[in-house]
Motif scaffolding. Structure first.
Motif, PDB file in Angstrom:
ATOM      1  N   THR A  28      38.882  49.776  28.036  1.00 26.31           N
ATOM      2  CA  THR A  28      39.728  50.576  27.153  1.00 26.31           C
ATOM      3  C   THR A  28      39.901  49.937  25.765  1.00 26.31           C
ATOM      4  O   THR A  28      40.714  50.417  24.976  1.00 26.31           O
ATOM      5  CB  THR A  28      41.118  50.748  27.786  1.00 26.31           C
ATOM      6  OG1 THR A  28      41.576  49.452  28.199  1.00 26.31           O
ATOM      7  CG2 THR A  28      41.096  51.681  28.978  1.00 26.31           C
ATOM      8  N   ASP A  30      39.576  49.120  21.945  1.00 27.27           N
ATOM      9  CA  ASP A  30      39.162  49.911  20.787  1.00 27.27           C
ATOM     10  C   ASP A  30      37.840  49.372  20.228  1.00 27.27           C
ATOM     11  O   ASP A  30      37.617  48.152  20.187  1.00 27.27           O
ATOM     12  CB  ASP A  30      40.235  49.872  19.693  1.00 27.27           C
ATOM     13  CG  ASP A  30      41.344  50.897  19.943  1.00 27.27           C
ATOM     14  OD1 ASP A  30      41.381  51.493  21.041  1.00 27.27           O
ATOM     15  OD2 ASP A  30      42.176  51.097  19.033  1.00 27.27           O
ATOM     16  N   ARG A  38      41.950  52.535  12.081  1.00 27.56           N
ATOM     17  CA  ARG A  38      43.384  52.240  12.269  1.00 27.56           C
ATOM     18  C   ARG A  38      43.904  51.357  11.131  1.00 27.56           C
ATOM     19  O   ARG A  38      44.977  51.596  10.584  1.00 27.56           O
ATOM     20  CB  ARG A  38      43.609  51.559  13.627  1.00 27.56           C
ATOM     21  CG  ARG A  38      45.078  51.252  13.943  1.00 27.56           C
ATOM     22  CD  ARG A  38      45.259  50.786  15.384  1.00 27.56           C
ATOM     23  NE  ARG A  38      44.824  51.795  16.325  1.00 27.56           N
ATOM     24  CZ  ARG A  38      45.545  52.859  16.683  1.00 27.56           C
ATOM     25  NH1 ARG A  38      46.760  53.015  16.206  1.00 27.56           N
ATOM     26  NH2 ARG A  38      45.064  53.745  17.525  1.00 27.56           N
ATOM     27  N   GLY A  69      48.560  44.586  23.181  1.00 33.58           N
ATOM     28  CA  GLY A  69      47.791  45.724  22.652  1.00 33.58           C
ATOM     29  C   GLY A  69      48.117  45.873  21.177  1.00 33.58           C
ATOM     30  O   GLY A  69      48.393  46.959  20.679  1.00 33.58           O
ATOM     31  N   ALA A  70      48.063  44.751  20.467  1.00 29.50           N
ATOM     32  CA  ALA A  70      48.564  44.675  19.086  1.00 29.50           C
ATOM     33  C   ALA A  70      47.661  45.356  18.079  1.00 29.50           C
ATOM     34  O   ALA A  70      48.057  45.572  16.938  1.00 29.50           O
ATOM     35  CB  ALA A  70      48.748  43.209  18.684  1.00 29.50           C
ATOM     36  N   HIS A  75      51.692  46.077  12.653  1.00 36.19           N
ATOM     37  CA  HIS A  75      53.136  46.098  12.923  1.00 36.19           C
ATOM     38  C   HIS A  75      53.653  44.683  13.166  1.00 36.19           C
ATOM     39  O   HIS A  75      54.708  44.302  12.671  1.00 36.19           O
ATOM     40  CB  HIS A  75      53.453  46.955  14.152  1.00 36.19           C
ATOM     41  CG  HIS A  75      53.046  48.390  14.016  1.00 36.19           C
ATOM     42  ND1 HIS A  75      53.581  49.227  13.062  1.00 36.19           N
ATOM     43  CD2 HIS A  75      52.156  49.136  14.709  1.00 36.19           C
ATOM     44  CE1 HIS A  75      53.036  50.430  13.188  1.00 36.19           C
ATOM     45  NE2 HIS A  75      52.170  50.395  14.171  1.00 36.19           N
ATOM     46  N   ASP A  91      45.133  41.468  22.430  1.00 37.05           N
ATOM     47  CA  ASP A  91      44.417  42.744  22.527  1.00 37.05           C
ATOM     48  C   ASP A  91      43.116  42.518  23.288  1.00 37.05           C
ATOM     49  O   ASP A  91      42.543  41.426  23.262  1.00 37.05           O
ATOM     50  CB  ASP A  91      44.123  43.310  21.130  1.00 37.05           C
ATOM     51  CG  ASP A  91      43.902  44.820  21.158  1.00 37.05           C
ATOM     52  OD1 ASP A  91      44.825  45.560  20.753  1.00 37.05           O
ATOM     53  OD2 ASP A  91      42.815  45.260  21.608  1.00 37.05           O
ATOM     54  N   LEU A  92      42.660  43.576  23.957  1.00 35.95           N
ATOM     55  CA  LEU A  92      41.401  43.507  24.709  1.00 35.95           C
ATOM     56  C   LEU A  92      40.192  43.599  23.772  1.00 35.95           C
ATOM     57  O   LEU A  92      39.084  43.252  24.158  1.00 35.95           O
ATOM     58  CB  LEU A  92      41.379  44.668  25.718  1.00 35.95           C
ATOM     59  CG  LEU A  92      40.311  44.701  26.787  1.00 35.95           C
ATOM     60  CD1 LEU A  92      40.345  43.445  27.646  1.00 35.95           C
ATOM     61  CD2 LEU A  92      40.501  45.934  27.680  1.00 35.95           C
ATOM     62  N   ASP A 113      43.346  40.574  28.535  1.00 39.76           N
ATOM     63  CA  ASP A 113      43.631  41.860  29.172  1.00 39.76           C
ATOM     64  C   ASP A 113      45.115  41.922  29.538  1.00 39.76           C
ATOM     65  O   ASP A 113      45.617  41.055  30.258  1.00 39.76           O
ATOM     66  CB  ASP A 113      42.760  41.977  30.434  1.00 39.76           C
ATOM     67  CG  ASP A 113      42.862  43.346  31.083  1.00 39.76           C
ATOM     68  OD1 ASP A 113      43.742  44.149  30.687  1.00 39.76           O
ATOM     69  OD2 ASP A 113      42.055  43.602  31.991  1.00 39.76           O
ATOM     70  N   ALA A 114      45.779  42.975  29.066  1.00 35.86           N
ATOM     71  CA  ALA A 114      47.217  43.114  29.333  1.00 35.86           C
ATOM     72  C   ALA A 114      47.508  43.299  30.820  1.00 35.86           C
ATOM     73  O   ALA A 114      48.633  43.092  31.255  1.00 35.86           O
ATOM     74  CB  ALA A 114      47.766  44.313  28.561  1.00 35.86           C
ATOM     75  N   VAL A 131      53.163  48.914  21.657  1.00 30.87           N
ATOM     76  CA  VAL A 131      53.198  50.067  20.746  1.00 30.87           C
ATOM     77  C   VAL A 131      51.953  50.913  20.992  1.00 30.87           C
ATOM     78  O   VAL A 131      50.841  50.471  20.675  1.00 30.87           O
ATOM     79  CB  VAL A 131      53.231  49.563  19.280  1.00 30.87           C
ATOM     80  CG1 VAL A 131      53.333  50.743  18.312  1.00 30.87           C
ATOM     81  CG2 VAL A 131      54.376  48.588  19.075  1.00 30.87           C
ATOM     82  N   PHE A 132      52.107  52.061  21.606  1.00 34.02           N
ATOM     83  CA  PHE A 132      50.962  52.915  21.984  1.00 34.02           C
ATOM     84  C   PHE A 132      49.948  52.083  22.773  1.00 34.02           C
ATOM     85  O   PHE A 132      48.740  52.169  22.533  1.00 34.02           O
ATOM     86  CB  PHE A 132      50.229  53.473  20.751  1.00 34.02           C
ATOM     87  CG  PHE A 132      51.070  54.214  19.752  1.00 34.02           C
ATOM     88  CD1 PHE A 132      52.101  55.045  20.153  1.00 34.02           C
ATOM     89  CD2 PHE A 132      50.811  54.107  18.397  1.00 34.02           C
ATOM     90  CE1 PHE A 132      52.852  55.753  19.223  1.00 34.02           C
ATOM     91  CE2 PHE A 132      51.557  54.805  17.459  1.00 34.02           C
ATOM     92  CZ  PHE A 132      52.581  55.620  17.873  1.00 34.02           C
TER      93      PHE A 132
HETATM   94  C1  LIG Z   1      46.439  52.957  20.314  1.00 30.27           C
HETATM   95  S1  LIG Z   1      45.988  51.284  19.948  1.00 30.27           S
HETATM   96  C2  LIG Z   1      47.549  50.639  19.317  1.00 30.27           C
HETATM   97  C3  LIG Z   1      47.397  49.374  18.510  1.00 30.27           C
HETATM   98  C4  LIG Z   1      48.686  48.833  17.873  1.00 30.27           C
HETATM   99  N1  LIG Z   1      49.709  48.566  18.867  1.00 30.27           N
HETATM  100  C5  LIG Z   1      49.210  49.797  16.817  1.00 30.27           C
HETATM  101  O1  LIG Z   1      50.125  50.552  17.118  1.00 30.27           O
HETATM  102  O2  LIG Z   1      48.659  49.767  15.695  1.00 30.27           O
HETATM  103  C6  LIG Z   1      45.900  50.574  21.585  1.00 30.27           C
HETATM  104  C7  LIG Z   1      45.407  49.147  21.578  1.00 30.27           C
HETATM  105  O3  LIG Z   1      45.461  48.646  22.921  1.00 30.27           O
HETATM  106  C8  LIG Z   1      44.290  47.879  23.153  1.00 30.27           C
HETATM  107  N2  LIG Z   1      44.074  47.827  24.611  1.00 30.27           N
HETATM  108  C9  LIG Z   1      43.585  48.806  25.415  1.00 30.27           C
HETATM  109  N3  LIG Z   1      43.543  48.364  26.689  1.00 30.27           N
HETATM  110  C10 LIG Z   1      44.027  47.097  26.691  1.00 30.27           C
HETATM  111  C11 LIG Z   1      44.226  46.120  27.716  1.00 30.27           C
HETATM  112  N4  LIG Z   1      43.930  46.372  29.001  1.00 30.27           N
HETATM  113  N5  LIG Z   1      44.740  44.915  27.354  1.00 30.27           N
HETATM  114  C12 LIG Z   1      45.045  44.641  26.056  1.00 30.27           C
HETATM  115  N6  LIG Z   1      44.875  45.533  25.047  1.00 30.27           N
HETATM  116  C13 LIG Z   1      44.372  46.742  25.365  1.00 30.27           C
HETATM  117  C14 LIG Z   1      43.211  48.588  22.364  1.00 30.27           C
HETATM  118  O4  LIG Z   1      42.100  47.757  22.084  1.00 30.27           O
HETATM  119  C15 LIG Z   1      43.985  48.997  21.110  1.00 30.27           C
HETATM  120  O5  LIG Z   1      43.912  48.008  20.104  1.00 30.27           O
END
Ligand SMILES: C[S@@+](CC[C@H](N)C(=O)[O-])C[C@H]1O[C@@H](n2cnc3c(N)ncnc32)[C@H](O)[C@@H]1O
Length: 242
Positions: A28, A30, A38, A69-70, A75, A91-92, A113-114, A131-132
């Motif tokens: 998952t 990005d 972004r 998931g920064a 932010h 972040d992944l 990995d979160a 955040v999302f």
């Molecule tokens: C919608 S983006 C939001 C990024 C940031 N929080 C923002 O609001 O600008 C989701 C983020 O979560 C990360 N992500 C997805 N799955 C993840 C996981 N299992 N562990 C850590 N990060 C993850 C993605 O790579 C992406 O950067």
């Protein structure tokens, strides 16, 4: 970087620490194109009210601000500027981590990995932000210091609604907030803020929103025009059980 058991990890030339096991799948995470879009969209300042709500939710006290998931660290960097202290962007996506490594001098950037144990010692965070992004509650409870808070931003069904309807974007699961609350059973909600603003977007901004979101994984973006829609995000703040 070396852990207490002697495992060694190199800090990448771009300044982030990669803690993923070799051969881990991007899943998952990005993509480079999503992260680039972004970064450019957030630079417009359109989501500044969300950043302010996040900063306001971080409690005073010792410990790091950990953003799970920064993404680009956009932010996180501004929250650190507002509240002081140090932070960790996790972040992944290594493309995101590269950006986060440059986002703020007091922010460390880690690829991890979160859904795996967080690479943080017990009781070391004053706030865990998500955040999302994935919401790993048990690990958040472990790493929070006494008085620490989990701060979760979840889009409402009104978030970017006109774009979702008009362009057929991947929709927000209407039960997202409900699922969050089920996952946080036993936690105490200490604050709930609805960040809602009209957004009058240029065609370029609409294109960036499409390119940074999950819809861009499935289909090439069609040309877009300007649009009026809304930023609508619920920022809830939680104290851990016990
Ligand atoms: C919608 S983006 C939001 C990024 C940031 N929080 C923002 O609001 O600008 C989701 C983020 O979560 C990360 N992500 C997805 N799955 C993840 C996981 N299992 N562990 C850590 N990060 C993850 C993605 O790579 C992406 O950067």
């Amino acid at each position: 970087m070396r852990c207490a058991q002697g495992h060694a990890h190199d800090v990448a030339r771009q300044g982030y620490l990669n803690l993923l096991p070799g051969g881990a799948r991007a899943g998952t995470a990005d993509t480079a194109a999503m992260v680039d879009a972004r970064a450019r969209f957030l630079a417009t300042g359109r989501y500044a009210p969300l950043t302010e709500a996040l900063a306001a939710a971080v409690p005073a006290g010792a410990g790091a601000v950990v953003d799970v998931g920064a993404g680009t660290g956009h932010h996180t960097a501004r929250v650190l500027e507002a509240v002081g202290g140090t932070g960790v962007a996790l972040d992944l996506s290594k493309h995101a981590a590269r950006r986060a490594a440059r986002a703020h001098p007091r922010l460390a950037s880690v690829v991890a990995d979160a859904w795996a144990p967080l690479p943080l010692a017990d009781g070391t965070a004053r706030a865990v932000l998500t955040v999302f992004a994935p919401r790993a509650a048990e690990e958040a409870a472990r790493v929070l210091a006494p008085g620490g808070r989990l701060v979760v931003a979840v889009p409402t069904g009104r978030h970017l609604r006109a774009l979702v309807d008009g362009l057929g974007l991947v929709t927000v699961d209407p039960r997202k907030q409900e699922r969050l609350e089920a996952r946080l059973a036993g936690w105490t909600r200490v604050q709930d803020v609805l960040v809602e603003r009209p957004l009058a977007l240029t065609a370029d901004e609409v294109a960036l929103i499409v390119a940074m979101g999950p819809s861009s994984r499935h289909a090439p973006a069609a040309p877009t025009g300007p649009a009026t829609t809304a930023l609508s995000v619920r920022v809830s703040t939680w104290a851990p059980p016990g």
